[in-house]
Motif scaffolding. Structure first.
Motif, PDB file in Angstrom:
ATOM      1  N   HIS A 291     -10.832   6.963 -13.774  1.00 53.31           N
ATOM      2  CA  HIS A 291     -11.222   8.369 -13.947  1.00 53.31           C
ATOM      3  C   HIS A 291     -12.702   8.497 -14.316  1.00 53.31           C
ATOM      4  O   HIS A 291     -13.085   9.334 -15.135  1.00 53.31           O
ATOM      5  CB  HIS A 291     -10.334   9.053 -14.994  1.00 53.31           C
ATOM      6  N   ALA A 292     -13.514   7.654 -13.687  1.00 56.60           N
ATOM      7  CA  ALA A 292     -14.942   7.615 -13.998  1.00 56.60           C
ATOM      8  C   ALA A 292     -15.712   8.654 -13.205  1.00 56.60           C
ATOM      9  O   ALA A 292     -15.343   9.013 -12.079  1.00 56.60           O
ATOM     10  CB  ALA A 292     -15.503   6.231 -13.687  1.00 56.60           C
ATOM     11  N   ASN A 293     -16.804   9.123 -13.796  1.00 57.10           N
ATOM     12  CA  ASN A 293     -17.816   9.871 -13.057  1.00 57.10           C
ATOM     13  C   ASN A 293     -18.814   8.856 -12.521  1.00 57.10           C
ATOM     14  O   ASN A 293     -19.335   8.030 -13.288  1.00 57.10           O
ATOM     15  CB  ASN A 293     -18.536  10.872 -13.957  1.00 57.10           C
ATOM     16  N   ALA A 294     -19.063   8.896 -11.211  1.00 55.03           N
ATOM     17  CA  ALA A 294     -20.000   7.958 -10.591  1.00 55.03           C
ATOM     18  C   ALA A 294     -21.205   8.731 -10.077  1.00 55.03           C
ATOM     19  O   ALA A 294     -21.066   9.608  -9.227  1.00 55.03           O
ATOM     20  CB  ALA A 294     -19.320   7.197  -9.460  1.00 55.03           C
ATOM     21  N   TYR A 295     -22.393   8.421 -10.593  1.00 56.76           N
ATOM     22  CA  TYR A 295     -23.617   9.104 -10.203  1.00 56.76           C
ATOM     23  C   TYR A 295     -24.385   8.220  -9.227  1.00 56.76           C
ATOM     24  O   TYR A 295     -24.602   7.050  -9.465  1.00 56.76           O
ATOM     25  CB  TYR A 295     -24.467   9.412 -11.436  1.00 56.76           C
ATOM     26  N   GLY A 296     -24.806   8.823  -8.139  1.00 55.42           N
ATOM     27  CA  GLY A 296     -25.522   8.084  -7.103  1.00 55.42           C
ATOM     28  C   GLY A 296     -24.835   8.277  -5.763  1.00 55.42           C
ATOM     29  O   GLY A 296     -24.045   9.220  -5.607  1.00 55.42           O
TER      30      GLY A 296
END
Length: 334
Positions: A291-296
């Motif tokens: 349930h991670a937020n992944a930036y990029g």
């Protein structure tokens, strides 16, 4: 406070000049307007000035928020060309530059090359290939780097690593099956990226299905060779391996599997995947089950910050990547 909140605060303290060569794209224009009006960046709209102003009027955007650059302004074009051809890295002469500067993407890249902008942000109207080619032609690659790659930042709920819930990972988007030399470049670039964005002291693990020779095969050999190349190129960086994922990030596993001194084992904050099969799958697993937020993904390897956002990205995501890019640009100057 989330990592993105922290990055937004940092951007506001030192706004950077971000050039938008896709200024007549409604999503891109909205992202430029909102990030500019909120004080995170100084947005520069590059293109046909009359078309840009007409769209701003239609959207009721205050044009005082922007600097608008008309690619048909002959005086400014000549100024850019003269500045560019003086650069020791210049690849093109005046005639070829004039022709390419009919394209706002190339115009913006030349602005960035001669320090009239700090970031070029594109990717909705231009393909990834077009952005990469323009960046390599006009911005160039960092000394010692021959590979463009990407890095992502994962904010993983419940994860307690060396940087709290944060973990940087790469390459999960660009290099399909990197050679050992390319893998070394990805690791070096990733370390430099997290330094400029987050001011971390990077501890970079080269990930494999083997930990220090526990397995054998050509896939492992590539990772080991990449490690040696990276360490030789940049002995100042803490890059180590080959490690299985748990040995890289879990101190108790590293204590059992890594029977030598290591600055990285068990406390890595940067993970380098051996290929895109692993990288793409790993990020999706982290997002789906963690349930991670992944930036990029954030492009890396260029001399300056160049951005290629997803064509399907919503405005909120574009804004986040714009702000991240600005903070990276400010960090790289330091």
């Amino acid at each position: 406070m989330s990592v993105l909140d922290t990055i937004y605060e940092e951007a506001k303290l030192n706004p950077q000049r971000v050039a938008f060569p896709e200024a007549c794209n409604e999503k891109m224009l909205q992202a430029a307007y909102e990030t500019g009006k909120e004080g995170y960046i100084y947005p520069i709209l590059v293109g046909n000035e009359s078309e840009i102003r007409a769209l701003c009027k239609e959207k009721q955007y205050d044009t005082e928020v922007f600097t608008i650059i008309d690619i048909h302004d002959e005086d400014y074009r000549k100024k850019l060309i003269q500045a560019y051809i003086q650069l020791p890295t210049a690849l093109l002469k005046e005639k070829a530059l004039n022709r390419r500067m009919e394209n706002p993407l190339y115009f913006a890249m030349i602005m960035e090359a001669v320090e009239e902008a700090d970031v070029t942000f594109a990717g909705i109207d231009n393909t990834t290939g077009e952005v990469l080619l323009a960046g390599q032609t006009f911005i160039g690659l960092q000394p010692g780097i021959s590979t463009i790659s990407s890095i992502g930042l994962c904010d993983i709920p419940g994860y307690k690593g060396s940087e709290g819930s944060l973990l940087a990972v790469g390459d999960s988007a660009v290099c399909t099956n990197p050679t050992a030399e390319q893998l070394a470049d990805i690791a070096i670039s990733a370390c430099d990226t997290v330094k400029s964005l987050l001011d971390w002291q990077p501890r970079c693990a080269m990930i494999s299905y083997s930990t220090l020779g526990s397995g054998q095969g050509e896939l492992i050999d590539k990772v080991v060779e990449a490690l040696h190349i990276a360490q030789e190129k940049r002995p100042d960086l803490a890059i180590d391996g080959e490690f299985q994922l748990d040995a890289a990030i879990r101190p108790e596993v590293a204590a059992k599997k890594v029977n030598r001194e290591s600055k990285v084992a068990g406390k890595a904050n940067v993970l380098i995947w051996p290929d895109l099969n692993v990288g793409n799958t790993a990020v999706k697993l982290i997002q789906t089950f963690g349930h991670a937020n992944a930036y990029g993904p954030m492009l890396q390897g260029f001399n300056k910050v160049v951005c290629d956002c997803s064509r399907g990205a919503p405005v909120s995501e574009i804004k986040g990547n714009v702000v991240i890019s600005a903070v990276r640009a400010a960090g790289s100057k330091q």
